[in-house]
Design a protein around this motif. Structure first.
Motif, PDB file in Angstrom:
ATOM      1  N   GLN A  31       0.830  -1.203   0.000  1.00  9.49           N
ATOM      2  CA  GLN A  31       0.000   0.000   0.000  1.00  9.49           C
ATOM      3  C   GLN A  31       0.869   1.260   0.000  1.00  9.49           C
ATOM      4  OE1 GLN A  31      -2.622   0.482   3.465  1.00  9.49           O
ATOM      5  NE2 GLN A  31      -4.124   1.358   2.075  1.00  9.49           N
ATOM      6  N   ARG A  32       1.901   1.229   0.809  1.00  5.70           N
ATOM      7  CA  ARG A  32       2.763   2.402   0.907  1.00  5.70           C
ATOM      8  C   ARG A  32       3.498   2.652  -0.416  1.00  5.70           C
ATOM      9  NH1 ARG A  32       8.008   3.411   4.645  1.00  5.70           N
ATOM     10  NH2 ARG A  32       8.411   5.438   3.713  1.00  5.70           N
ATOM     11  N   ILE A  33       4.011   1.588  -1.023  1.00  8.16           N
ATOM     12  CA  ILE A  33       4.721   1.736  -2.297  1.00  8.16           C
ATOM     13  C   ILE A  33       3.786   2.338  -3.353  1.00  8.16           C
ATOM     14  CG2 ILE A  33       5.740   0.433  -4.218  1.00  8.16           C
ATOM     15  CD1 ILE A  33       6.844  -1.542  -2.072  1.00  8.16           C
ATOM     16  N   SER A  91      11.714   4.625  -7.549  1.00  8.56           N
ATOM     17  CA  SER A  91      11.581   3.170  -7.547  1.00  8.56           C
ATOM     18  C   SER A  91      11.777   2.628  -6.139  1.00  8.56           C
ATOM     19  CB  SER A  91      12.584   2.515  -8.505  1.00  8.56           C
ATOM     20  OG  SER A  91      13.887   2.590  -7.965  1.00  8.56           O
ATOM     21  N   VAL A  92      11.172   1.485  -5.906  1.00  5.45           N
ATOM     22  CA  VAL A  92      11.362   0.754  -4.648  1.00  5.45           C
ATOM     23  C   VAL A  92      11.684  -0.679  -5.023  1.00  5.45           C
ATOM     24  CG1 VAL A  92      10.313   0.014  -2.476  1.00  5.45           C
ATOM     25  CG2 VAL A  92       9.641   2.205  -3.478  1.00  5.45           C
ATOM     26  N   THR A  93      12.775  -1.192  -4.487  1.00  6.43           N
ATOM     27  CA  THR A  93      13.159  -2.578  -4.763  1.00  6.43           C
ATOM     28  C   THR A  93      13.089  -3.387  -3.474  1.00  6.43           C
ATOM     29  OG1 THR A  93      14.652  -1.823  -6.490  1.00  6.43           O
ATOM     30  CG2 THR A  93      14.959  -4.069  -5.718  1.00  6.43           C
ATOM     31  N   LEU A  94      12.471  -4.527  -3.553  1.00  4.54           N
ATOM     32  CA  LEU A  94      12.396  -5.435  -2.398  1.00  4.54           C
ATOM     33  C   LEU A  94      13.098  -6.736  -2.742  1.00  4.54           C
ATOM     34  CD1 LEU A  94       8.617  -5.146  -1.381  1.00  4.54           C
ATOM     35  CD2 LEU A  94      10.536  -3.870  -0.428  1.00  4.54           C
ATOM     36  N   ARG A  95      13.792  -7.260  -1.754  1.00  2.42           N
ATOM     37  CA  ARG A  95      14.397  -8.584  -1.914  1.00  2.42           C
ATOM     38  C   ARG A  95      13.719  -9.541  -0.939  1.00  2.42           C
ATOM     39  NH1 ARG A  95      18.611  -5.007  -2.589  1.00  2.42           N
ATOM     40  NH2 ARG A  95      19.495  -5.099  -4.676  1.00  2.42           N
ATOM     41  N   LEU A 106      -4.360   0.048  -8.417  1.00  2.00           N
ATOM     42  CA  LEU A 106      -3.620  -0.653  -7.355  1.00  2.00           C
ATOM     43  C   LEU A 106      -3.876   0.002  -5.998  1.00  2.00           C
ATOM     44  CD1 LEU A 106      -0.203  -1.367  -9.133  1.00  2.00           C
ATOM     45  CD2 LEU A 106      -2.099  -2.946  -8.732  1.00  2.00           C
ATOM     46  N   VAL A 107      -3.889   1.327  -5.973  1.00  2.00           N
ATOM     47  CA  VAL A 107      -4.168   2.027  -4.715  1.00  2.00           C
ATOM     48  C   VAL A 107      -5.575   1.676  -4.227  1.00  2.00           C
ATOM     49  CG1 VAL A 107      -4.584   4.323  -3.729  1.00  2.00           C
ATOM     50  CG2 VAL A 107      -2.515   3.891  -5.052  1.00  2.00           C
TER      51      VAL A 107
END
Lengths: 257, 14
Positions: A145-147, A179-183, A212-213
């Protein structure tokens, strides 16, 4: 007839709240396996698929297939009269004109009873094929949600790229890009914080952030959200509920670049 | 700008 008793009104309140801005008039299809709903938004970009299994109710009784055509704005008005912790019972006859909702407070002797007039809704039903997705990402629903909210401040669309490096949410707008990257990440003490990426081949797709929001209004239903992606097919955003019940959203990808 | 696909073009009408 239908008689379905939910231990907590909260579940239905949250589900309806999460979908009411996307779809307005829906059939709640009731049969002995539970209560299902499938509906597209007006522009046919997104699809909601809800399944509340009979095990999510106690007791659950539905002898015949009954379609309850309900306006979600009306349902929201009535559900506002239910306390989150109230016991909620849905009742309908076999060929009903109304659906009856009873809210019972566990703490007091208060019983509220409402009828909502039903609508005759001629709804298109889409067959959703079983899909082996190229990438499946499980992550905290609040993080997703935050992203989405953060990136929507910059752009109307987001690219979701999933590779063995991780998953990258990226956008480009008039003021710049982000951008936001998650691993993958495992939190033993708080499994709800886990990020799990299951990848069979790299995927890159672009989606409308507005939708999406909107889907993220379901975040309070589940600590985790599952994103399923394959190239050139709709994104599946799934909020799993107890007893194998679920709230799923499908979103058609943006075409071209 | 990218166009928006329709969900109906991906899922079969049943």
């Amino acid at each position: 007839m239908l008689e379905a008793r939910l231990e907590q009104a909260n579940l239905l309140k949250k589900v309806v709240d999460a979908i009411k801005d996307l779809v307005q008039d829906c059939n709640f299809d009731c049969n002995d396996s539970g209560i299902a709903l499938q509906a597209m938004d007006n522009s046919h970009v997104a699809l909601v698929s809800m399944m509340l299994k009979s095990e999510s109710f106690s007791p659950f009784r539905c002898d015949r297939n009954i379609a309850l055509g309900i306006n979600l704005t009306s349902l929201t008005k009535v559900l506002r009269a239910a306390q989150n912790e109230d016991i909620l019972t849905l009742k309908a006859e076999d060929a009903p004109d109304v659906v009856n909702l009873v809210f019972e407070s566990a703490e007091s002797d208060r019983i509220s009873e409402y009828d909502i007039k039903l609508m005759d809704i001629d709804q298109e039903h889409l067959g959703i094929p079983e899909t082996e997705y190229a990438a499946t990402i499980s992550m905290p629903s609040a993080e997703f949600q935050r992203i989405c909210r953060d990136l929507m401040a910059l752009s109307e669309s987001v690219s979701i790229e999933c590779s063995k490096e991780g998953v990258k949410f990226a956008c480009q707008g008039d003021i710049g890009s982000g951008s936001v990257t998650l691993r993958s990440h495992t939190n033993v003490d708080k499994p709800e914080m886990n990020v799990e990426i299951d990848l069979t081949e790299p995927v890159s797709l672009t989606f409308s952030l507005k939708y999406l929001v909107g889907f993220c209004k379901a975040s309070s239903l589940s600590g985790q959200v599952k994103l399923c992606l394959s190239n050139e097919v709709p994104l599946l955003v799934e909020y799993a509920l107890a007893n194998n019940s679920y709230l799923r959203f499908y979103l058609a990808p943006k075409i071209g670049d | 700008p990218a166009g928006q696909g329709s969900i109906k073009s991906f899922f079969n009408q049943s």
